[in-house]
Each structure stands twice: as structure tokens, then as C-alpha cells.
Write a protein that holds these residues in place. Structure first.
Motif, PDB file in Angstrom:
ATOM      1  N   GLN A  10      44.243 100.991  39.111  1.00  0.00           N
ATOM      2  CA  GLN A  10      44.951  99.822  38.576  1.00  0.00           C
ATOM      3  C   GLN A  10      45.186  99.975  37.074  1.00  0.00           C
ATOM      4  OE1 GLN A  10      42.839  96.141  39.102  1.00  0.00           O
ATOM      5  NE2 GLN A  10      44.526  94.912  38.358  1.00  0.00           N
ATOM      6  N   ILE A  11      44.187 100.436  36.345  1.00  0.00           N
ATOM      7  CA  ILE A  11      44.342 100.654  34.901  1.00  0.00           C
ATOM      8  C   ILE A  11      45.408 101.717  34.651  1.00  0.00           C
ATOM      9  CG2 ILE A  11      43.205 101.532  32.821  1.00  0.00           C
ATOM     10  CD1 ILE A  11      40.608 100.154  33.888  1.00  0.00           C
ATOM     11  N   TRP A  37      49.145 104.924  22.103  1.00  0.00           N
ATOM     12  CA  TRP A  37      48.803 103.508  22.178  1.00  0.00           C
ATOM     13  C   TRP A  37      48.573 103.070  23.624  1.00  0.00           C
ATOM     14  CZ3 TRP A  37      53.342 105.356  20.099  1.00  0.00           C
ATOM     15  CH2 TRP A  37      54.492 105.202  20.869  1.00  0.00           C
ATOM     16  N   CYS A  38      49.254 103.705  24.578  1.00  0.00           N
ATOM     17  CA  CYS A  38      49.005 103.414  26.000  1.00  0.00           C
ATOM     18  C   CYS A  38      47.648 103.964  26.421  1.00  0.00           C
ATOM     19  CB  CYS A  38      50.104 104.005  26.874  1.00  0.00           C
ATOM     20  SG  CYS A  38      51.723 103.250  26.639  1.00  0.00           S
ATOM     21  N   LEU A  39      47.326 105.151  25.939  1.00  0.00           N
ATOM     22  CA  LEU A  39      46.023 105.735  26.235  1.00  0.00           C
ATOM     23  C   LEU A  39      44.914 104.868  25.660  1.00  0.00           C
ATOM     24  CD1 LEU A  39      44.331 108.009  27.383  1.00  0.00           C
ATOM     25  CD2 LEU A  39      44.718 109.276  25.262  1.00  0.00           C
ATOM     26  N   ARG A  40      45.114 104.384  24.433  1.00  0.00           N
ATOM     27  CA  ARG A  40      44.131 103.490  23.814  1.00  0.00           C
ATOM     28  C   ARG A  40      43.953 102.227  24.640  1.00  0.00           C
ATOM     29  NH1 ARG A  40      42.856  99.311  20.799  1.00  0.00           N
ATOM     30  NH2 ARG A  40      41.562  99.504  18.964  1.00  0.00           N
ATOM     31  N   ASP A  41      45.058 101.634  25.094  1.00  0.00           N
ATOM     32  CA  ASP A  41      44.991 100.429  25.926  1.00  0.00           C
ATOM     33  C   ASP A  41      44.229 100.684  27.222  1.00  0.00           C
ATOM     34  OD1 ASP A  41      46.452  99.033  24.033  1.00  0.00           O
ATOM     35  OD2 ASP A  41      48.327  99.073  25.180  1.00  0.00           O
ATOM     36  N   ALA A  42      44.467 101.855  27.832  1.00  0.00           N
ATOM     37  CA  ALA A  42      43.773 102.199  29.077  1.00  0.00           C
ATOM     38  C   ALA A  42      42.279 102.380  28.840  1.00  0.00           C
ATOM     39  CB  ALA A  42      44.381 103.460  29.680  1.00  0.00           C
ATOM     40  N   LEU A  43      41.918 103.062  27.760  1.00  0.00           N
ATOM     41  CA  LEU A  43      40.502 103.246  27.439  1.00  0.00           C
ATOM     42  C   LEU A  43      39.823 101.915  27.140  1.00  0.00           C
ATOM     43  CD1 LEU A  43      40.790 106.444  25.215  1.00  0.00           C
ATOM     44  CD2 LEU A  43      39.753 106.293  27.492  1.00  0.00           C
ATOM     45  N   GLU A  44      40.519 101.050  26.431  1.00  0.00           N
ATOM     46  CA  GLU A  44      39.977  99.729  26.132  1.00  0.00           C
ATOM     47  C   GLU A  44      39.789  98.911  27.412  1.00  0.00           C
ATOM     48  OE1 GLU A  44      40.937  95.805  23.368  1.00  0.00           O
ATOM     49  OE2 GLU A  44      42.216  97.576  23.199  1.00  0.00           O
ATOM     50  N   ALA A  45      40.742  98.975  28.321  1.00  0.00           N
ATOM     51  CA  ALA A  45      40.629  98.256  29.592  1.00  0.00           C
ATOM     52  C   ALA A  45      39.442  98.776  30.400  1.00  0.00           C
ATOM     53  CB  ALA A  45      41.920  98.386  30.390  1.00  0.00           C
ATOM     54  N   ALA A  46      39.251 100.090  30.424  1.00  0.00           N
ATOM     55  CA  ALA A  46      38.119 100.675  31.149  1.00  0.00           C
ATOM     56  C   ALA A  46      36.797 100.264  30.499  1.00  0.00           C
ATOM     57  CB  ALA A  46      38.249 102.193  31.189  1.00  0.00           C
ATOM     58  N   PHE A  47      36.738 100.276  29.194  1.00  0.00           N
ATOM     59  CA  PHE A  47      35.533  99.855  28.484  1.00  0.00           C
ATOM     60  C   PHE A  47      35.215  98.394  28.790  1.00  0.00           C
ATOM     61  CE2 PHE A  47      33.521  97.790  24.869  1.00  0.00           C
ATOM     62  CZ  PHE A  47      32.395  98.587  24.688  1.00  0.00           C
TER      63      PHE A  47
END
Length: 65
Positions: A10-11, A37-47
Motif C-alpha cells: 500500500q505504501i 521526495w516520494c522516497l522520503r514520504d514512503a520511508l516516513e509512512a513506513a516509520f
């Protein structure tokens, strides 16, 4: 598919525009150009998902004590 795998998929779909995390043995399907910035958003969502799971586990542990 486990809940964890569903969450990661989903992420990937929502933040990175990647349809699946399954290996499809095709470079055009398995490798993606991703904006930082998309990678950052994905990492933040996973965190954040991990933090939420930790909170739920802590609440569950306290309720069972």
C-alpha cells in the motif's frame, strides 16, 4: 499476503506509484525511477506505521497485565 506485506505494498502504491512489490523478472517492471521526495514520504509512512504498531502492542501488553 500478510498484513505487513499488504502495508508495504500500500505504501509503495500510494507514495511511489509502484503497483506491486513482487519480483516480475523484467527490468522494466522491477526497476523504478523514484523522486527523492516520494522516497522520503514512503520511508516516513513506513516509520509511522511501525510507531503505530508499537503503540498498539504497548497498549495490548498493558491491558493483559
Amino acid at each position: 499476503m500478510s498484513k505487513f506485506e499488504q502495508l508495504l505494498t500500500q505504501i509503495a502504491q500510494n507514495k511511489l506509484g509502484i503497483e506491486t512489490l513482487e519480483t516480475r523478472k523484467s527490468d522494466s517492471l522491477d526497476f523504478h525511477d523514484v523522486a527523492v521526495w516520494c522516497l522520503r514520504d514512503a520511508l516516513e509512512a513506513a516509520f509511522n506505521a511501525g510507531v503505530e504498531q508499537g503503540r498498539k502492542a504497548t497498549k495490548s501488553d498493558k491491558a493483559n497485565s
